[in-house]
Write a protein that holds these residues in place. Structure first.
Motif, PDB file in Angstrom:
ATOM      1  N   MET A   1       0.820  -1.195   0.000  1.00 21.74           N
ATOM      2  CA  MET A   1       0.000   0.000   0.000  1.00 21.74           C
ATOM      3  C   MET A   1       0.867   1.263   0.000  1.00 21.74           C
ATOM      4  SD  MET A   1      -3.191   0.797  -0.203  1.00 21.74           S
ATOM      5  CE  MET A   1      -4.430  -0.165   0.576  1.00 21.74           C
ATOM      6  N   ALA A   2       2.088   1.160   0.556  1.00 22.64           N
ATOM      7  CA  ALA A   2       2.966   2.329   0.595  1.00 22.64           C
ATOM      8  C   ALA A   2       3.287   2.805  -0.816  1.00 22.64           C
ATOM      9  CB  ALA A   2       4.239   2.007   1.358  1.00 22.64           C
ATOM     10  N   GLY A   3       3.469   1.873  -1.757  1.00 20.48           N
ATOM     11  CA  GLY A   3       3.746   2.256  -3.142  1.00 20.48           C
ATOM     12  C   GLY A   3       2.596   3.029  -3.747  1.00 20.48           C
ATOM     13  N   LEU A   4       1.381   2.618  -3.448  1.00 21.48           N
ATOM     14  CA  LEU A   4       0.192   3.303  -3.940  1.00 21.48           C
ATOM     15  C   LEU A   4       0.108   4.706  -3.349  1.00 21.48           C
ATOM     16  CD1 LEU A   4      -2.281   2.975  -5.741  1.00 21.48           C
ATOM     17  CD2 LEU A   4      -3.491   2.024  -3.793  1.00 21.48           C
ATOM     18  N   ASN A   5       0.388   4.828  -2.062  1.00 27.17           N
ATOM     19  CA  ASN A   5       0.399   6.147  -1.425  1.00 27.17           C
ATOM     20  C   ASN A   5       1.442   7.054  -2.072  1.00 27.17           C
ATOM     21  OD1 ASN A   5      -1.609   5.309   0.291  1.00 27.17           O
ATOM     22  ND2 ASN A   5      -0.358   5.328   2.128  1.00 27.17           N
ATOM     23  N   ASP A   6       2.620   6.509  -2.354  1.00 26.09           N
ATOM     24  CA  ASP A   6       3.671   7.297  -2.997  1.00 26.09           C
ATOM     25  C   ASP A   6       3.226   7.768  -4.379  1.00 26.09           C
ATOM     26  OD1 ASP A   6       5.285   6.918  -0.791  1.00 26.09           O
ATOM     27  OD2 ASP A   6       6.428   5.270  -1.697  1.00 26.09           O
ATOM     28  N   GLN A   7       2.549   6.895  -5.128  1.00 24.27           N
ATOM     29  CA  GLN A   7       2.047   7.275  -6.447  1.00 24.27           C
ATOM     30  C   GLN A   7       1.010   8.384  -6.340  1.00 24.27           C
ATOM     31  OE1 GLN A   7       0.604   3.785  -8.449  1.00 24.27           O
ATOM     32  NE2 GLN A   7       2.574   2.749  -8.351  1.00 24.27           N
ATOM     33  N   LEU A   8       0.132   8.278  -5.348  1.00 20.06           N
ATOM     34  CA  LEU A   8      -0.887   9.306  -5.161  1.00 20.06           C
ATOM     35  C   LEU A   8      -0.261  10.632  -4.726  1.00 20.06           C
ATOM     36  CD1 LEU A   8      -3.752   7.211  -3.609  1.00 20.06           C
ATOM     37  CD2 LEU A   8      -3.930   8.638  -5.640  1.00 20.06           C
ATOM     38  N   ILE A   9       0.765  10.575  -3.890  1.00 24.38           N
ATOM     39  CA  ILE A   9       1.451  11.790  -3.469  1.00 24.38           C
ATOM     40  C   ILE A   9       2.118  12.460  -4.675  1.00 24.38           C
ATOM     41  CG2 ILE A   9       3.422  12.660  -2.134  1.00 24.38           C
ATOM     42  CD1 ILE A   9       2.592  10.604   0.049  1.00 24.38           C
ATOM     43  N   GLU A  10       2.710  11.648  -5.537  1.00 22.38           N
ATOM     44  CA  GLU A  10       3.332  12.200  -6.748  1.00 22.38           C
ATOM     45  C   GLU A  10       2.277  12.827  -7.654  1.00 22.38           C
ATOM     46  OE1 GLU A  10       5.975  10.840 -10.626  1.00 22.38           O
ATOM     47  OE2 GLU A  10       5.562   9.379  -9.059  1.00 22.38           O
ATOM     48  N   ALA A  11       1.153  12.142  -7.846  1.00 21.88           N
ATOM     49  CA  ALA A  11       0.066  12.683  -8.673  1.00 21.88           C
ATOM     50  C   ALA A  11      -0.475  13.972  -8.064  1.00 21.88           C
ATOM     51  CB  ALA A  11      -1.054  11.652  -8.823  1.00 21.88           C
ATOM     52  N   HIS A  12      -0.588  14.009  -6.741  1.00 20.82           N
ATOM     53  CA  HIS A  12      -1.061  15.215  -6.044  1.00 20.82           C
ATOM     54  C   HIS A  12      -0.144  16.395  -6.367  1.00 20.82           C
ATOM     55  CE1 HIS A  12      -1.295  17.958  -2.548  1.00 20.82           C
ATOM     56  NE2 HIS A  12      -2.595  17.679  -2.615  1.00 20.82           N
ATOM     57  N   GLY A  13       1.162  16.170  -6.320  1.00 23.52           N
ATOM     58  CA  GLY A  13       2.114  17.232  -6.636  1.00 23.52           C
ATOM     59  C   GLY A  13       2.003  17.706  -8.073  1.00 23.52           C
ATOM     60  N   LEU A  14       1.859  16.759  -8.994  1.00 22.80           N
ATOM     61  CA  LEU A  14       1.733  17.113 -10.408  1.00 22.80           C
ATOM     62  C   LEU A  14       0.445  17.887 -10.671  1.00 22.80           C
ATOM     63  CD1 LEU A  14       3.017  13.769 -11.985  1.00 22.80           C
ATOM     64  CD2 LEU A  14       4.222  15.965 -11.920  1.00 22.80           C
ATOM     65  N   LEU A  15      -0.653  17.434 -10.073  1.00 23.31           N
ATOM     66  CA  LEU A  15      -1.918  18.151 -10.235  1.00 23.31           C
ATOM     67  C   LEU A  15      -1.838  19.535  -9.603  1.00 23.31           C
ATOM     68  CD1 LEU A  15      -4.531  15.321  -9.570  1.00 23.31           C
ATOM     69  CD2 LEU A  15      -4.030  16.429 -11.748  1.00 23.31           C
ATOM     70  N   GLY A  16      -1.180  19.626  -8.454  1.00 23.02           N
ATOM     71  CA  GLY A  16      -1.020  20.921  -7.802  1.00 23.02           C
ATOM     72  C   GLY A  16      -0.250  21.905  -8.668  1.00 23.02           C
ATOM     73  N   ASN A  17       0.810  21.424  -9.315  1.00 24.39           N
ATOM     74  CA  ASN A  17       1.575  22.286 -10.221  1.00 24.39           C
ATOM     75  C   ASN A  17       0.720  22.729 -11.398  1.00 24.39           C
ATOM     76  OD1 ASN A  17       3.899  22.157  -8.694  1.00 24.39           O
ATOM     77  ND2 ASN A  17       4.751  20.442  -9.841  1.00 24.39           N
ATOM     78  N   PHE A  18      -0.034  21.794 -11.966  1.00 21.31           N
ATOM     79  CA  PHE A  18      -0.892  22.109 -13.111  1.00 21.31           C
ATOM     80  C   PHE A  18      -1.975  23.113 -12.730  1.00 21.31           C
ATOM     81  CE2 PHE A  18      -4.785  21.084 -15.544  1.00 21.31           C
ATOM     82  CZ  PHE A  18      -4.351  21.442 -16.809  1.00 21.31           C
ATOM     83  N   LEU A  19      -2.492  23.015 -11.503  1.00 21.59           N
ATOM     84  CA  LEU A  19      -3.644  23.815 -11.069  1.00 21.59           C
ATOM     85  C   LEU A  19      -3.293  25.028 -10.215  1.00 21.59           C
ATOM     86  CD1 LEU A  19      -5.975  20.869 -10.010  1.00 21.59           C
ATOM     87  CD2 LEU A  19      -6.255  22.319 -12.015  1.00 21.59           C
ATOM     88  N   GLN A  20      -2.042  25.414 -10.144  1.00 21.13           N
ATOM     89  CA  GLN A  20      -1.623  26.485  -9.228  1.00 21.13           C
ATOM     90  C   GLN A  20      -2.566  27.679  -9.236  1.00 21.13           C
ATOM     91  OE1 GLN A  20       2.389  27.505 -10.181  1.00 21.13           O
ATOM     92  NE2 GLN A  20       3.248  26.168  -8.621  1.00 21.13           N
ATOM     93  N   ASN A  21      -2.762  28.291 -10.377  1.00 20.69           N
ATOM     94  CA  ASN A  21      -3.606  29.488 -10.451  1.00 20.69           C
ATOM     95  C   ASN A  21      -5.068  29.156 -10.206  1.00 20.69           C
ATOM     96  OD1 ASN A  21      -1.384  31.102 -11.006  1.00 20.69           O
ATOM     97  ND2 ASN A  21      -1.569  30.764 -13.199  1.00 20.69           N
ATOM     98  N   TYR A  22      -5.510  28.034 -10.720  1.00 23.61           N
ATOM     99  CA  TYR A  22      -6.916  27.636 -10.575  1.00 23.61           C
ATOM    100  C   TYR A  22      -7.263  27.397  -9.105  1.00 23.61           C
ATOM    101  CZ  TYR A  22     -11.283  25.178 -11.396  1.00 23.61           C
ATOM    102  OH  TYR A  22     -12.602  24.796 -11.390  1.00 23.61           O
ATOM    103  N   LEU A  23      -6.377  26.755  -8.361  1.00 28.31           N
ATOM    104  CA  LEU A  23      -6.626  26.484  -6.945  1.00 28.31           C
ATOM    105  C   LEU A  23      -6.721  27.784  -6.140  1.00 28.31           C
ATOM    106  CD1 LEU A  23      -4.340  23.377  -6.328  1.00 28.31           C
ATOM    107  CD2 LEU A  23      -6.832  23.423  -6.487  1.00 28.31           C
ATOM    108  N   LYS A  24      -5.950  28.793  -6.527  1.00 29.68           N
ATOM    109  CA  LYS A  24      -6.040  30.089  -5.860  1.00 29.68           C
ATOM    110  C   LYS A  24      -7.403  30.728  -6.110  1.00 29.68           C
ATOM    111  CE  LYS A  24      -1.103  30.989  -6.140  1.00 29.68           C
ATOM    112  NZ  LYS A  24      -0.059  31.738  -6.834  1.00 29.68           N
ATOM    113  N   GLN A  25      -7.943  30.536  -7.310  1.00 35.27           N
ATOM    114  CA  GLN A  25      -9.234  31.126  -7.664  1.00 35.27           C
ATOM    115  C   GLN A  25     -10.390  30.469  -6.915  1.00 35.27           C
ATOM    116  OE1 GLN A  25      -9.659  30.725 -11.885  1.00 35.27           O
ATOM    117  NE2 GLN A  25      -8.039  32.181 -12.351  1.00 35.27           N
ATOM    118  N   ILE A  26     -10.377  29.139  -6.838  1.00 38.03           N
ATOM    119  CA  ILE A  26     -11.530  28.454  -6.238  1.00 38.03           C
ATOM    120  C   ILE A  26     -11.444  28.388  -4.724  1.00 38.03           C
ATOM    121  CG2 ILE A  26     -12.003  27.091  -8.296  1.00 38.03           C
ATOM    122  CD1 ILE A  26     -10.805  24.668  -6.845  1.00 38.03           C
TER     123      ILE A  26
END
Length: 126
Positions: A1-26
């Motif tokens: 399960m730790a590998g899955l958590n690591d993958q989700l953490i990586e995806a979270h970071g990538l989505l956060g980078n993609f959504l930087q401005n959008y997350l500030k707006q919402i």
């Protein structure tokens, strides 16, 4: 399960980078029908969705035409869903990415990445 958590953490970071401005707006998570469905996803399916969204975000960021190519290691239904992501208008795609981003935060303690001039520090948000 730790590998899955690591993958989700990586995806979270990538989505956060993609959504930087959008997350500030919402400002924060919203409640929609899609959110209700995302909440019910098992962790494995949330990981798959997050990975597909990061692939599509990368495709959109790099201005690649068309849609995500099919992958032989995925089931036909998942390849179809990956290709349908390209048909979402920008605002709907960003909403979906944000909903998955916030759902990952709810399920897993995600490290907050603080970028400094010399090194990258990981600061726990919770």
């Amino acid at each position: 399960m730790a590998g899955l958590n690591d993958q989700l953490i990586e995806a979270h970071g990538l989505l956060g980078n993609f959504l930087q401005n959008y997350l500030k707006q919402i400002g924060g998570p919203s409640t929609t029908v899609a959110t209700a469905r995302i909440v019910r996803l098992p962790l494995e399916h949330l990981n798959e969705l997050a990975n597909d969204l990061t692939d599509e975000a990368d495709r959109r960021t790099n201005s690649l035409n068309g849609f995500l190519p099919t992958r032989s290691d995925l089931l036909p239904k998942r390849n179809e869903v990956r290709q349908r992501l390209a048909t979402l208008p920008e605002n709907r795609f960003n909403d979906l990415c944000a909903q998955v981003y916030f759902e990952i935060e709810k399920r897993i303690p995600v490290p907050k990445v603080c970028v400094g001039l010399v090194r990258i520090l990981y600061c726990w948000e919770r």
